[in-house]
Design an enzyme around this catalytic site. Structure first.
Site, PDB file in Angstrom:
ATOM      1  CD  GLU A 294       4.601  15.836 -13.553  1.00 57.46           C
ATOM      2  OE1 GLU A 294       4.998  16.136 -12.256  1.00 57.46           O
ATOM      3  OE2 GLU A 294       3.585  15.041 -13.701  1.00 57.46           O
ATOM      4  CG  ASP A 298       7.580  17.290 -10.982  1.00 55.21           C
ATOM      5  OD1 ASP A 298       6.402  16.997 -10.181  1.00 55.21           O
ATOM      6  OD2 ASP A 298       8.140  16.684 -11.761  1.00 55.21           O
ATOM      7  CB  SER A 514       3.133  14.189 -10.577  1.00 50.24           C
ATOM      8  OG  SER A 514       3.271  13.400 -11.602  1.00 50.24           O
ATOM      9  CB  ILE A 557      -1.166   5.301   5.433  1.00 52.15           C
ATOM     10  CG1 ILE A 557      -0.059   6.695   5.266  1.00 52.15           C
ATOM     11  CG2 ILE A 557      -2.533   5.843   4.688  1.00 52.15           C
ATOM     12  CD1 ILE A 557      -0.461   7.788   6.142  1.00 52.15           C
TER      13      ILE A 557
END
Length: 595
Positions: A294, A298, A514, A557
């Site tokens: 993670e 990031d 994420s 979208i």
């Protein structure tokens, strides 16, 4: 004049002291808060009496409504005060507790032998932090602390209720993490079968763009810059700008992996460096085996997109399990408050901050969620002009499961009725929530967290677009299982699958909201760069601007759904929707809107 002002101050202090003396002191404890343990938690045994627990006491603020009004004014591009962010002193005037509150709480703590040297106060004095042995906390708060174990093995020390003298109920808002059973989760998803790092320059048609064909199978920095129309932008105000990433749950951002990532995807970059800040003793471990997928995702995409904007990574503890021993255990399993406390005390804060962690909103006590949300408002209003960005979660409208027979979206109360479950802190109206898309052309990712808060009312900046969406829903759709009047998420979205990163020396494919949050944050950092270059303040709290002027600066979208809770979820459609928000960013159009 100084003597006159001093006299007024002393007179006011004496008046409040006299007034406090007149408050009836019925010391009988009455329940302040009690909760039902969320599903999946089992009570084990009483907590060890000598174990320490660090507690935070929130005092009621005098004028948060004034701060909120100021935040909206400085974030509204049509207001005369747009961009005029507040000083720490200005914010403190709004959120400081009433002097009588301070007098009564100080007296109460002293009566239990808690001295001023035993506590730490926030700058505005609206938070008190202290560490107590469990046995002493039980006496003061009329609570019973137990060890609780989750079905996956996590262990916490918590109480299901605590009490205060009645006369303090209007002065103390909450004491946590006493009744908080949250299990903060990062939103990264590994896709090892999708690993494909290629350098092909074959292109595929996108509306008004050209995107490398390889981006169908592997998302790289180049893909993001192509998709979102940011190719060719060169930051010019790096020395004034900054971007930050929060790290919780023991996640470590590895510098060696970042260098390898830059070697693959940003070969012109110099040696990869970022500032690592420890939050209450947590260390960003640089051993290869400690690198977090993670944290690496990031930092690699947020810092890569915004390069050479200086990056900051905060290492914050608060990760289950916490198993006390017989000596000096301290339960500090509460990440957001620890991080916010440190950041709001800091003189230098990056102007864009991204967080890829979330809890089920209903698992967070409302009083706690409300106060943490107000701290995000302080961050957005502060003089650095901070844009606070959160992943919207990876459970669609709740658990990501469309099967009614196996869904797990029961309310966390005695009714156990089915209900969509939004994510917190994404549901806080003072942050920007980022959902997920996939593919080229883009469609909604099925896991994109979206829906409506049960805690926070819908802010005015969303009214028009959300009402338009709701008016298109077939009458009766999901009646009773979502809050039509709640804060709606997400606000925006970005790609969220097949991201190519380096983790523990290996090249892997990863995704989730994420990935979307740091991607959007990196682009916001570039927008801030453009504003700083033009001599303007940074953007700060984004939402009022995005909803008022940004609708046509996003790629709409219109396909996809976010199933969960035994339903197909909501649908993406023209305009804002609770799957992809306003859509994905078009950087050059946003430049015209923001600069």
């Amino acid at each position: 004049m100084k003597l006159f002002l001093l006299s007024l101050y002393l007179l006011a202090a004496i008046s409040f002291a006299v007034a406090a003396d007149l408050v009836p002191r019925n010391l009988t404890l009455q329940v302040k808060e009690d909760v039902k343990p969320p599903r999946g938690w089992a009570r084990l045994r009483r907590a060890h009496p000598s174990g320490n627990i660090r507690l935070r006491i929130a005092l009621y603020q005098q004028n948060f409504a004034g701060l909120e009004s100021s935040l909206y004014n400085i974030s509204n591009p049509d207001h005369a005060h747009y961009g005029a962010h507040l000083s720490i002193e200005d914010i403190a005037k709004f959120v400081a507790p009433h002097p009588m509150t301070l007098a009564l709480v100080n007296e109460w703590l002293a009566s239990h032998g808690v001295n001023e040297s035993d506590i730490v106060r926030s700058p505005a004095k609206d938070w008190i932090t202290l560490t107590l042995p469990v046995s002493r906390a039980e006496r003061i708060f009329g609570a019973e602390y137990y060890q609780w174990q989750h079905t996956d093995g996590d262990i916490l020390v918590r109480a299901t209720a605590y009490s205060l003298p009645q006369y303090l109920h209007g002065h103390i808002e909450l004491i946590q993490p006493t009744t908080m059973f949250t299990r903060t989760q990062h939103q990264a998803r590994l896709y090892p079968e999708e690993l494909e790092v290629v350098d092909s320059v074959t292109t595929v048609d996108q509306p008004n763009k050209r995107v490398d064909y390889s981006c169908q199978n592997a998302i790289t920095l180049r893909c993001i810059m192509q998709l979102y129309n940011a190719i060719g932008y060169k930051p010019r105000a790096a020395e004034k700008n900054g971007i930050g990433i929060t790290g919780f749950l023991g996640q470590n951002a590895n510098t060696k992996d970042l260098n390898s990532f830059y070697h693959d995807q940003l070969p012109g970059a110099k040696q990869a460096e970022f500032k690592s800040i420890s939050v209450y003793g947590t260390v960003n471990n640089q051993s290869v085996a400690a690198a977090g997928e993670e944290a690496n995702l990031d930092t690699q995409f947020a810092f890569g997109i915004s390069y050479p904007t200086p990056g900051t990574f905060w290492s914050t503890g608060g990760a289950p399990p916490w198993v006390p021993d017989d000596h000096t255990p301290t339960d500090s399993n509460e990440p957001y408050l620890d991080w916010l406390d440190l950041v709001l005390r800091s003189k230098h804060i990056p102007q864009t901050i991204s967080t890829s962690y979330a809890d089920d909103e209903q698992s967070v006590p409302f009083t706690y969620a409300d106060r943490v949300c107000k701290l995000f408002a302080e961050l957005g209003a502060c003089s650095r002009g901070v844009s606070v960005i959160f992943a919207s979660g990876d459970g669609g409208v709740g658990d990501g499961n469309s099967d009614p027979s196996t869904q797990q979206c029961d309310t966390n109360d005695r009714k156990h009725s089915r209900s969509f479950i939004p994510a917190f802190p994404a549901s806080c109206p003072y942050v920007t929530a980022v959902g997920g898309t996939t593919g080229i052309p883009e469609v909604a990712a099925t896991f994109s967290g979206g829906g409506f808060s049960d805690y926070f009312p819908r802010p005015a900046y969303q009214d028009q677009v959300v009402n338009t969406y709701l008016s298109k829903l077939r009458h009766g759709t999901y009646d009773g299982i979502f809050n039509h009047l709640g804060r709606a998420i997400p606000d925006v979205s970005a790609q969220s699958r097949k991201f190519q990163i380096v983790w523990q020396g290996k090249r892997i494919s990863i995704g989730g909201t994420s990935a979307a949050a740091p991607t959007f944050a990196g682009l916001v950092a570039l927008l801030n760069d453009a504003r700083l270059t033009a001599g303007r303040p940074t953007l700060g709290f984004l939402n009022p601007l995005l909803y008022k002027r940004g609708e046509h600066a996003f790629n709409d979208i219109v396909k996809g759904m976010n199933p969960g809770c035994g339903t197909p979820g909501f649908n993406a459609t023209k305009g804002w929707d609770p799957v992809t928000g306003l859509g994905t960013p078009d950087f050059k159009k946003l430049l015209k809107v923001c600069v």
